[in-house]
Design a protein around this motif. Structure first.
Motif, short mmCIF file in Angstrom:
data_model
loop_
_atom_site.label_atom_id
_atom_site.label_comp_id
_atom_site.label_asym_id
_atom_site.label_seq_id
_atom_site.Cartn_x
_atom_site.Cartn_y
_atom_site.Cartn_z
N SER A 105 44.69 40.33 35.99
CA SER A 105 45.97 40.36 36.21
C SER A 105 47.00 39.28 35.21
O SER A 105 46.46 38.32 35.07
N ILE B 289 40.58 41.01 38.51
CA ILE B 289 40.93 41.63 39.54
C ILE B 289 39.84 42.86 39.92
O ILE B 289 39.91 43.39 40.90
N GLU C 188 51.05 47.18 45.65
CA GLU C 188 50.12 46.14 45.38
C GLU C 188 49.40 46.18 44.10
O GLU C 188 49.20 45.33 43.28
N LEU D 290 49.56 43.98 40.86
CA LEU D 290 48.31 43.29 40.10
C LEU D 290 48.12 43.54 38.95
O LEU D 290 47.90 42.56 38.23
#
Ligand SMILES: O=C(O)C(=O)/C=C/C=C/O
Length: 486
Positions: free
Chosen positions: A25, A32, A86, A90
């Motif tokens: 990220s 991630i 999301e 991210l």
């Protein structure tokens, strides 16, 4: 830790080699996901699945049935909106406030707009005289081009991928998508939505990896790929075009830019400032249509620079999900180093740094992120690197001009030709400027207003072809003429 596999023939599969790479990220540089890197075997399996799907149920669907499924894909994205939001933030670090209004809604809408287009588009027909007097009828048919290789960029990963996959599928093709290694998450997630929407296995395939000597090269070199669409740097476009030449495959490119904004003294000042702040700093300056060169009519120059400085210094870096955040990071440490290199070069070449020109020093976990300050320069020569070369960061150079002719000369003095913005209250001048600027898209008293039916693409080294509305038919279909003796 997420594990991101390839999506081939309707299923998630790992790489036979077991090779993987880290997805980090840019907000805080933490890992991630573990992402599988495709070898030639995975790319070949994806291309074969796409080829087989053309001859399967997908190839037999009526236009109405295809349209229905594409609407279901759009609805599927919207039903999982927060998951896509999301994942996208991210991967990119962009603020939720930006992705909520641009990336995810447009990521879905791109399927609907092209479904509507194919539902309503006509083809042509001509009747002709023949020596025997009976005449003949000509009519045109559009057929899918076949298997489309899609290489999508890291700045608007979902939006720019579905901007290609939407029309490709609407026209009856199948696709193999290679998202950027920086931002694989939403392209991978879309596989689940495709299955749920009833898109047959093999229509939408995703392979992950890098460019040279990796998935990107294996895809563009694969003889089973009928055409290639790519958004990204001009240099990469050149390499892809060389690969496409083998087998004479068609390409559709949206490449680099060094887009100008031309601001006349008679403009709506507040609108010009607001629009230029967005075009220079939105998405941390990582927008192909963004402004990196601003030309301001001399009487307005000092006032404009001061107001732009004030607006840039109001931008707040932070976590994507923090509602106060109005500025994200750059996409990677590598890209941050490139942008900071230009920040240094600007000073070496004599720029006045009106604001910025350095990293943002962040606290806590964010300290490891890819943060740089929004930057405004004046005083550079017209041949300076930061005036000539695409930086793709939150920075712009502002220069005064004294006449419309000078403004046109300066704006067109670039090897690129993607987008331009003109701010003026003079209607005649607005249309004259639009006609003379070397750009595929010219905004007058606006920026990034997008009607998806319009032609979209760049001239000169900014690309090849136009996509959007019926213009996408040119690339995503083969047109044949049938002549019937009556
Ligand atoms: O708005 C679009 O359809 C589009 O392609 C945006 C491109 C932005 C590139 O960075």
């Amino acid at each position: 830790m997420r594990e991101i596999k390839h999506f081939i023939n309707g299923a998630y599969v790992g790489s036979a080699s077991g090779r993987t790479f880290a997805d980090r990220s840019p907000t805080d540089n933490r890992q991630i996901a573990v992402v599988h890197e495709a070898g030639r075997d995975e790319v070949d399996a994806a291309v074969r699945a796409a080829r087989a799907a053309l001859a399967g149920p997908w190839g037999r669907l009526t236009v109405a049935e295809r349209v229905e499924r594409l609407y279901a894909v759009a609805d599927g994205i919207n039903a999982r909106f927060d998951e896509f939001l999301e994942a996208e933030c991210l991967d990119t670090g962009k603020p939720y406030s930006l992705a909520r209004h641009v990336d995810i809604p447009r990521g879905a809408a791109n399927f609907k707009v092209f479904a509507d287009m194919v539902k309503n588009v006509a083809t042509e027909s001509f009747t002709m005289a023949t020596p025997d007097g009976a005449g003949a009828l000509n009519y045109a048919l559009r057929r899918p081009k076949g298997v489309i290789g899609v290489i999508s960029p890291w700045n608007l990963p979902l939006l720019l991928m579905t901007w290609k996959v939407g029309p490709a599928l609407a026209c009856g093709n199948t696709v193999v998508v290679k998202p950027s290694e920086e931002t694989p998450l939403t392209t991978a997630l879309l596989g689940e939505v495709m299955n749920a929407a009833g898109i047959p296995a093999g229509v939408y395939n995703v392979i992950h990896g890098f460019g040279p000597e990796s998935a990107g090269a294996f895809l563009t070199e694969h003889p089973g790929v009928d055409a290639i669409t790519f958004t990204g740097e001009t240099r990469t476009g050149t390499a892809i075009m060389k690969a496409a030449a083998v087998g004479v495959r068609d390409v559709s490119f949206e490449l680099g830019g060094k887009n100008p904004a031309v601001v006349f003294a008679d403009c709506d000042f507040d609108a010009a400032i607001e629009g230029t702040l967005r075009s220079a700093f939105s998405n941390c300056g990582q927008v192909c249509l963004g402004t990196e060169r601003v030309y301001v009519e001399r009487p307005l120059f000092e006032r404009f620079v001061a107001a732009l400085k004030e607006g840039a210094e109001r931008l707040r870096p932070g976590r994507p999900d923090d509602p106060q955040t109005t500025l994200g990071p750059l996409v990677s440490q590598e890209h941050r180093a490139k942008v900071l290199g230009y920040y240094a070069k600007a000073v070496e070449q004599g720029a006045t740094v009106v604001t910025g020109g350095e990293p943002f020093v962040m606290e806590g976990p964010l300290a490891e992120g890819c943060w740089v300050k929004p930057t405004i320069w004046t005083g550079l020569a017209d041949d300076a690197a930061c005036v000539r070369e695409e930086i793709f960061g939150p920075c712009c150079h502002v220069r005064p001009f004294d006449s419309e002719e000078e403004a046109v000369r300066l704006a067109n003095d670039t090897p690129y030709g993607l987008a331009a913005a003109v701010w003026t209250g003079n209607l005649g001048r607005a249309h004259r400027m639009a006609a003379t600027l070397d750009a595929g898209i010219v905004w007058i008293n606006s920026w990034f207003l997008r009607d998806l039916r319009t032609p979209f693409g760049g001239s000169k080294q900014s690309g090849i072809g136009r996509e959007g509305g019926v213009h996408s038919l040119e690339f995503y279909t083969e047109l044949k003429n049938v002549c019937v003796k009556l």
